[in-house]
Design an enzyme around this catalytic site. Structure first.
Site, PDB file in Angstrom:
ATOM      1  N   SER A 130     -46.330 -21.283  23.496  1.00 18.60           N
ATOM      2  CA  SER A 130     -45.340 -20.976  22.469  1.00 18.60           C
ATOM      3  C   SER A 130     -44.245 -20.062  23.027  1.00 18.60           C
ATOM      4  O   SER A 130     -43.601 -20.424  24.003  1.00 18.60           O
ATOM      5  CB  SER A 130     -46.041 -20.390  21.253  1.00 18.60           C
ATOM      6  OG  SER A 130     -45.244 -20.568  20.117  1.00 18.60           O
ATOM      7  N   ASP A 270     -48.624 -29.934  15.712  1.00 17.45           N
ATOM      8  CA  ASP A 270     -48.059 -28.667  16.219  1.00 17.45           C
ATOM      9  C   ASP A 270     -46.799 -28.279  15.446  1.00 17.45           C
ATOM     10  O   ASP A 270     -45.919 -29.117  15.207  1.00 17.45           O
ATOM     11  CB  ASP A 270     -47.724 -28.861  17.709  1.00 17.45           C
ATOM     12  CG  ASP A 270     -47.513 -27.553  18.449  1.00 17.45           C
ATOM     13  OD1 ASP A 270     -47.145 -26.547  17.814  1.00 17.45           O
ATOM     14  OD2 ASP A 270     -47.722 -27.550  19.681  1.00 17.45           O
ATOM     15  N   HIS A 297     -50.877 -26.092  16.586  1.00 18.38           N
ATOM     16  CA  HIS A 297     -50.244 -25.223  17.591  1.00 18.38           C
ATOM     17  C   HIS A 297     -51.285 -24.515  18.462  1.00 18.38           C
ATOM     18  O   HIS A 297     -51.116 -24.399  19.671  1.00 18.38           O
ATOM     19  CB  HIS A 297     -49.386 -24.193  16.844  1.00 18.38           C
ATOM     20  CG  HIS A 297     -48.416 -23.448  17.698  1.00 18.38           C
ATOM     21  ND1 HIS A 297     -47.555 -24.062  18.579  1.00 18.38           N
ATOM     22  CD2 HIS A 297     -48.137 -22.117  17.792  1.00 18.38           C
ATOM     23  CE1 HIS A 297     -46.805 -23.147  19.186  1.00 18.38           C
ATOM     24  NE2 HIS A 297     -47.145 -21.962  18.721  1.00 18.38           N
TER      25      HIS A 297
HETATM   26  N1  PHE Z   1     -43.470 -18.016  16.993  1.00 16.42           N
HETATM   27  C1  PHE Z   1     -43.821 -18.999  17.976  1.00 16.42           C
HETATM   28  C2  PHE Z   1     -44.988 -18.481  18.803  1.00 16.42           C
HETATM   29  O1  PHE Z   1     -46.109 -18.568  18.418  1.00 16.42           O
HETATM   30  C3  PHE Z   1     -42.711 -19.309  18.914  1.00 16.42           C
HETATM   31  C4  PHE Z   1     -41.583 -20.068  18.347  1.00 16.42           C
HETATM   32  C5  PHE Z   1     -40.329 -19.570  18.448  1.00 16.42           C
HETATM   33  C6  PHE Z   1     -41.769 -21.307  17.783  1.00 16.42           C
HETATM   34  C7  PHE Z   1     -39.246 -20.258  17.969  1.00 16.42           C
HETATM   35  C8  PHE Z   1     -40.713 -22.003  17.308  1.00 16.42           C
HETATM   36  C9  PHE Z   1     -39.444 -21.482  17.380  1.00 16.42           C
HETATM   37  O2  PHE Z   1     -44.799 -17.937  19.876  1.00 16.42           O
END
Ligand code: PHE
Length: 316
Positions: A130, A270, A297
């Site tokens: 991520s 995801d 995810h």
């Molecule tokens: N917040 C997500 C993570 O778990 C990252 C993310 C950032 C996803 C921007 C989508 C858009 O790290």
């Protein structure tokens, strides 16, 4: 501190039953070391599991600010190589300086090098999940990849706007108009309502982690994210409201700079949508994309055995 967000995440952590599948390597013979290491802005907390002879695996967590906990199923790889986790500055057991201006993408990139230096990680295989995948991409695009032998990008994105557009599609596809209800509550400033929290939970249970009950390590990361200054400043109030410093980040045009053999992994559901992963596959020469059925995810928590087995094959 955003109290709404803390309440939501703590609520999520509290509603999940304690003690999901035990996924962390607990064999008595596997050595575990931990400590603090100096990085720009403060000290991070690190943990090294295992001492095998193969190239160490360095793990970059998401959020930003989710802590290493939900990635602990990867410790199963410690039977053949050291696996190094760390809590990035501003979350978990790392220092959390309250000066918001220090939480930049560049500081995080410099932090990776500081961790490698402190732990003498000249040669590594690197996994970013991520936000950790964004960090790995940024790190390699900046030419810092000396000694990085292989790369895994999980729940990965090369562009925040692309990922935000994908999440908008997922929100629009939620049952019972939940996406529209979320938006309406946001417009009324009711992000601290029970109703809003329930809708956020609905999205998370579909697209963030589908395991029921939530594994303990995932609960821990939900709790950490809820308290993290890095999450609030770099990401935003929740997964689909990206208002923080990462909001305009985009490396889609530079993916050809990545020369490492690269495995890209995602789950069927995801929150970071398939097109984001396909963009990376098309941009990184010779890379391979694997989609895990039934996962979202946090696929390493949803199907830890399958996930670890796939990584083992890639690293072999
Ligand atoms: N917040 C997500 C993570 O778990 C990252 C993310 C950032 C996803 C921007 C989508 C858009 O790290």
């Amino acid at each position: 501190m955003n109290l709404d967000r803390r309440r939501i995440m703590q609520g999520l952590a509290a509603t999940a039953a304690v003690g999901g599948p035990a996924s962390v390597a607990r064999a008595a013979s596997v050595p575990v070391e931990q400590g603090m290491a100096p990085v720009p802005g403060g000290r991070i907390w690190w943990k090294r599991v295992g001492a095998g002879r193969k190239t160490p695996l360095l793990v970059l967590h998401g959020g930003p600010g989710a802590g290493h906990n939900y990635l602990l199923p990867l410790a199963a790889l410690a039977d053949e190589r050291p696996v190094i986790f760390y809590d990035q500055l501003g979350c978990g057991r790392a220092d959390s300086p309250q000066d918001e201006s220090i939480y930049t993408i560049q500081r995080s990139v410099d932090e990776v090098d500081a961790v490698r230096k402190a732990l003498k990680l000249d040669r590594i295989v690197l996994l970013g999940h991520s936000w950790g995948s964004m960090l790995a991409i940024e790190y390699l695009c900046q030419g810092r990849g000396e000694g990085v032998e292989k790369l895994v990008l999980a729940g990965a994105l090369a562009s925040t706007p692309q990922a935000v557009a994908g999440m908008q599609r997922l929100l629009d596809a939620l049952p019972d108009n939940a996406g529209a209800k979320l938006k309406a509550l946001e417009q009324q400033g009711k992000q601290d309502s029970k109703e809003y929290a329930a809708l956020v939970e609905l999205f998370y249970a579909r697209h963030l982690c589908r395991s029921k009950p939530l594994p303990r390590e995932v609960k821990q990361s939900y709790d950490i994210v809820g308290k993290s200054i890095a999450y609030r400043v770099m990401n935003g109030p929740n997964e689909f409201t990206i208002t923080g410093v990462i909001k305009d980040w985009d490396r889609r045009k530079d993916l050809g700079l990545i020369k490492q053999p690269t495995l890209i992994t995602t789950g069927e559901f995801d929150e970071v949508t398939l097109d984001c992963h396909e963009t990376i596959r098309d941009g990184v020469p010779g890379s391979e994309l694997v989609v895990f059925k039934g996962c979202s995810h946090m696929l390493m928590d949803e199907k830890p055995k399958e996930y670890v087995a796939r990584l083992r094959r890639f690293f072999a």
